[in-house]
Structures are given as C-alpha cells and as structure tokens.
Design a protein around this motif. Sequence first.
Motif, mmCIF file in Angstrom:
data_model
loop_
_atom_site.group_PDB
_atom_site.id
_atom_site.type_symbol
_atom_site.label_atom_id
_atom_site.label_comp_id
_atom_site.label_asym_id
_atom_site.label_seq_id
_atom_site.Cartn_x
_atom_site.Cartn_y
_atom_site.Cartn_z
ATOM 1 N N HIS A 5 0.930 -1.019 -0.127
ATOM 2 C CA HIS A 5 -0.085 0.070 0.122
ATOM 3 C C HIS A 5 0.898 1.111 0.098
ATOM 4 C CE1 HIS A 5 -3.701 -2.158 0.335
ATOM 5 N NE2 HIS A 5 -3.259 -2.696 1.361
ATOM 6 N N ARG A 6 0.417 2.132 -0.780
ATOM 7 C CA ARG A 6 1.190 3.361 -0.945
ATOM 8 C C ARG A 6 0.493 4.493 -0.469
ATOM 9 N NH1 ARG A 6 4.768 2.462 -5.180
ATOM 10 N NH2 ARG A 6 5.098 4.623 -5.869
ATOM 11 N N PHE A 7 1.322 5.456 0.016
ATOM 12 C CA PHE A 7 0.487 7.000 0.642
ATOM 13 C C PHE A 7 1.514 7.995 0.184
ATOM 14 C CE2 PHE A 7 -0.627 3.138 3.250
ATOM 15 C CZ PHE A 7 -1.845 3.320 3.433
ATOM 16 N N PHE A 8 0.755 9.078 -0.001
ATOM 17 C CA PHE A 8 1.605 10.407 -0.462
ATOM 18 C C PHE A 8 1.546 11.192 1.242
ATOM 19 C CE2 PHE A 8 0.880 9.628 -4.795
ATOM 20 C CZ PHE A 8 2.123 10.296 -5.188
ATOM 21 N N LEU A 9 2.778 11.296 1.391
ATOM 22 C CA LEU A 9 2.816 12.319 2.599
ATOM 23 C C LEU A 9 3.913 13.513 2.130
ATOM 24 C CD1 LEU A 9 3.293 9.822 5.634
ATOM 25 C CD2 LEU A 9 1.132 11.177 5.177
ATOM 26 N N PRO A 10 3.581 14.393 1.393
ATOM 27 C CA PRO A 10 4.319 15.369 0.904
ATOM 28 C C PRO A 10 4.733 16.327 1.940
ATOM 29 C CG PRO A 10 2.239 15.844 0.033
ATOM 30 C CD PRO A 10 2.471 14.302 0.783
ATOM 31 N N ASP A 11 4.105 16.503 3.062
ATOM 32 C CA ASP A 11 4.376 17.433 4.083
ATOM 33 C C ASP A 11 5.211 17.079 5.207
ATOM 34 O OD1 ASP A 11 3.079 19.613 2.636
ATOM 35 O OD2 ASP A 11 1.134 19.155 3.307
ATOM 36 N N THR A 12 5.298 15.937 5.317
ATOM 37 C CA THR A 12 6.058 14.990 6.405
ATOM 38 C C THR A 12 7.405 14.721 6.094
ATOM 39 O OG1 THR A 12 4.003 13.900 6.999
ATOM 40 C CG2 THR A 12 6.012 12.759 7.816
ATOM 41 N N PRO A 13 8.519 15.148 6.974
ATOM 42 C CA PRO A 13 9.744 14.981 6.775
ATOM 43 C C PRO A 13 10.245 13.228 6.592
ATOM 44 C CG PRO A 13 9.548 16.252 8.602
ATOM 45 C CD PRO A 13 8.196 15.752 8.277
ATOM 46 N N LEU A 14 10.977 12.877 5.417
ATOM 47 C CA LEU A 14 10.959 11.472 5.197
ATOM 48 C C LEU A 14 12.571 11.230 5.054
ATOM 49 C CD1 LEU A 14 8.160 10.834 2.716
ATOM 50 C CD2 LEU A 14 8.244 10.308 4.971
ATOM 51 N N GLU A 15 13.214 10.477 5.963
ATOM 52 C CA GLU A 15 14.819 10.306 5.779
ATOM 53 C C GLU A 15 15.085 8.973 6.024
ATOM 54 O OE1 GLU A 15 17.020 12.841 4.881
ATOM 55 O OE2 GLU A 15 15.590 14.440 5.057
ATOM 56 N N PRO A 16 15.717 8.553 5.156
ATOM 57 C CA PRO A 16 16.099 7.027 5.329
ATOM 58 C C PRO A 16 16.619 6.671 6.646
ATOM 59 C CG PRO A 16 17.015 7.913 3.095
ATOM 60 C CD PRO A 16 16.636 8.959 4.016
ATOM 61 N N GLY A 17 16.526 5.610 7.249
ATOM 62 C CA GLY A 17 16.824 5.080 8.635
ATOM 63 C C GLY A 17 16.447 5.903 9.531
ATOM 64 N N GLN A 18 15.273 6.851 9.684
ATOM 65 C CA GLN A 18 14.763 7.547 10.693
ATOM 66 C C GLN A 18 13.349 7.384 10.747
ATOM 67 O OE1 GLN A 18 16.468 10.189 12.128
ATOM 68 N NE2 GLN A 18 18.174 9.330 11.081
ATOM 69 N N PRO A 19 12.975 7.462 12.198
ATOM 70 C CA PRO A 19 11.445 7.451 12.555
ATOM 71 C C PRO A 19 10.660 8.343 11.694
ATOM 72 C CG PRO A 19 12.635 8.346 14.188
ATOM 73 C CD PRO A 19 13.676 7.944 13.188
ATOM 74 N N VAL A 20 9.412 7.813 11.471
ATOM 75 C CA VAL A 20 8.592 9.064 10.769
ATOM 76 C C VAL A 20 6.978 8.945 11.333
ATOM 77 C CG1 VAL A 20 7.870 6.923 9.039
ATOM 78 C CG2 VAL A 20 7.530 9.232 8.439
ATOM 79 N N ASP A 21 6.489 9.832 11.458
ATOM 80 C CA ASP A 21 5.195 10.211 11.989
ATOM 81 C C ASP A 21 4.023 9.698 11.072
ATOM 82 O OD1 ASP A 21 2.939 10.747 13.454
ATOM 83 O OD2 ASP A 21 3.278 12.994 13.351
ATOM 84 N N LEU A 22 3.263 8.659 11.164
ATOM 85 C CA LEU A 22 2.367 8.375 10.360
ATOM 86 C C LEU A 22 0.855 8.718 10.767
ATOM 87 C CD1 LEU A 22 3.936 4.610 9.727
ATOM 88 C CD2 LEU A 22 3.947 6.622 8.287
ATOM 89 N N THR A 23 0.845 9.539 11.783
ATOM 90 C CA THR A 23 -0.400 10.025 12.164
ATOM 91 C C THR A 23 -1.177 10.432 11.098
ATOM 92 O OG1 THR A 23 0.578 10.595 14.261
ATOM 93 C CG2 THR A 23 -1.509 11.557 13.717
ATOM 94 N N PRO A 24 -0.890 11.036 10.137
ATOM 95 C CA PRO A 24 -1.852 11.465 9.072
ATOM 96 C C PRO A 24 -2.593 10.561 8.489
ATOM 97 C CG PRO A 24 0.173 12.789 8.798
ATOM 98 C CD PRO A 24 0.447 11.647 9.807
ATOM 99 N N ILE A 25 -2.103 9.246 8.512
ATOM 100 C CA ILE A 25 -2.532 8.060 7.755
ATOM 101 C C ILE A 25 -2.888 7.051 8.832
ATOM 102 C CG2 ILE A 25 -1.548 8.554 5.439
ATOM 103 C CD1 ILE A 25 0.442 6.267 6.132
ATOM 104 N N ALA A 26 -2.930 7.508 10.012
ATOM 105 C CA ALA A 26 -3.394 6.304 11.164
ATOM 106 C C ALA A 26 -4.757 5.496 11.204
ATOM 107 C CB ALA A 26 -3.223 7.003 12.491
ATOM 108 N N HIS A 27 -5.822 6.664 10.685
ATOM 109 C CA HIS A 27 -7.112 5.991 10.418
ATOM 110 C C HIS A 27 -7.189 4.814 9.192
ATOM 111 C CE1 HIS A 27 -11.548 5.563 10.436
ATOM 112 N NE2 HIS A 27 -11.579 5.932 9.312
ATOM 113 N N GLN A 28 -6.557 5.248 8.336
ATOM 114 C CA GLN A 28 -6.566 4.473 7.227
ATOM 115 C C GLN A 28 -5.715 2.992 7.418
ATOM 116 O OE1 GLN A 28 -5.138 7.722 4.351
ATOM 117 N NE2 GLN A 28 -6.116 6.348 2.935
#
Length: 250
Positions: A5-28
């Motif tokens: 499954h694929r999700f666009f998160l253009p406003d979320t910082p995405l860095e290899p090896g780093q944690p990421v906030d998935l709250t914008p898609i938590a409900h999905q």
Amino acid sequence: MATLHRFFLPDTPLEPGQPVDLTPIAHQLSRVLRARPGTRIVLLDGRGQEFLTEVRRLDPGEARGQILEVGPAAGEPRRPVILYQCTLKADKFEWILQKGVELGVTRFVPVIARRSVVRPAAAVLKKYPRWQRIIQEAAEQSGRGCLPELAAPLSWEEAVRTGEGLRLLPWEDATGHPGLLATLQRSGQAPPPAISLLVGPEGGLTPEEVALARSAGWQVISLGTRILRAETAALAAVAVIQAHGGELGG
C-alpha cells in the motif's frame, strides 16, 4: 514495493533510517487496512522518491514508523502530458481524472468552453477538494511517484494561449487533418519535450473556438472516422500518446 500500500505524505519529513510520524494516515492504516506493527508500506514524498517503511506503533489516532529504504518511483512518465479538458458532467470528469492519472497525465487543466456543462469558474472550484482526493488515490493505486497537478480552471480564450510542447486539438469535424498517430510519428526525429492535449466538451466545440485555437498555434487532429464521447476521446488520445512514447510497455 509495487505490491505494498502506498501513501503520499508530501508535508512529512522523510529520511532514510529515521523514524516517521504516520499519524496523518493512522485511521487508514488501523481501520481501513487493518494494519498492525510490522506491516510494511510505501511512503511517497510527491517529488518522485518512495520510502519503504515499517509500521512500529499503531493506534486509531496516532501512528509511528521506521523508514527502511529509499529509491526512485518507477511510475512517472518520461515527458509531461498536460490534459486541457473542457468541463463535463461530474462523473465523466472524475473518470477522466482517475484514468488519466493511471495513464500518466502530469497536469490537468479544466477548461470552460461555450458548451461546457459546468460553466462558472466558482462552480468548478467547489469540486476541487473531491477532485484532488480522486487524483491522490489514483496516483497511490497506480504507482505514481509525483502527484499530478490540478491547475486552476481557464476559459477557452485563456487555455488556447497556454500549453507546452506539441499542442494538439482533437476535433470531431477534423476532415482532411492528420490523425494523432501520424502527427506523433512526424515529430519522431525531434520528440517534443511535452505534449498538451485540448479536448472539447460533451456538446462539441464551435467552429469559432477551433479557429481561435488554430490561430494560437494548436494543431487540429483527427481521432478517426467514429464520433467519440468527450471522455473517450481524452483517454484514447492519452493512451495513444503514451504508447507512442513507450510508456505502455515498449
């Protein structure tokens, strides 16, 4: 990554090896997909990069993940295809948006012509939130790496003054004009950097509108001897353009 499954998160910082906030898609993730910690998904930055991510924490209102890998998205076309589509009845226009994204359209420009069903620009703009969702969902489903742009609506007079690269106008009364494929083949020695396609409304274009487009540099082309509905003409033309450019498997 294509089967995840694929999700666009253009406003979320995405860095290899780093944690990421998935709250914008938590409900999905939790309620729609029934994901759980350990589930792998693909995040998209909207600029052509995709990030393989593992869900680490998941609640209906909050989620966290870990980015594992990063790489280029493979679903973007090699050259821009801009679709200037005169407004149609809602379901038909939405069909064009969805299938146009799947075929690789990079920008959609709603156009208000004399016979357009939805005419005032304000009425068109009210539909944009829903249209944006349709574009995003289609882009996620079809493996796109960038979100196709939904430009502001233009009048016919404004639209014909714009356009990039090879500018093509399919017309049902294009007797004596070259077909789409022949036009593309003629440009084969020097492939255009972009292709703009201007498709009329359900009631067709007036001769005056076609004359105005031609005077602005648009090439009138034929899509064959059969009369196609507006939504059929748009998607058929995009498919031919993409097939000629090697975007549909060679």
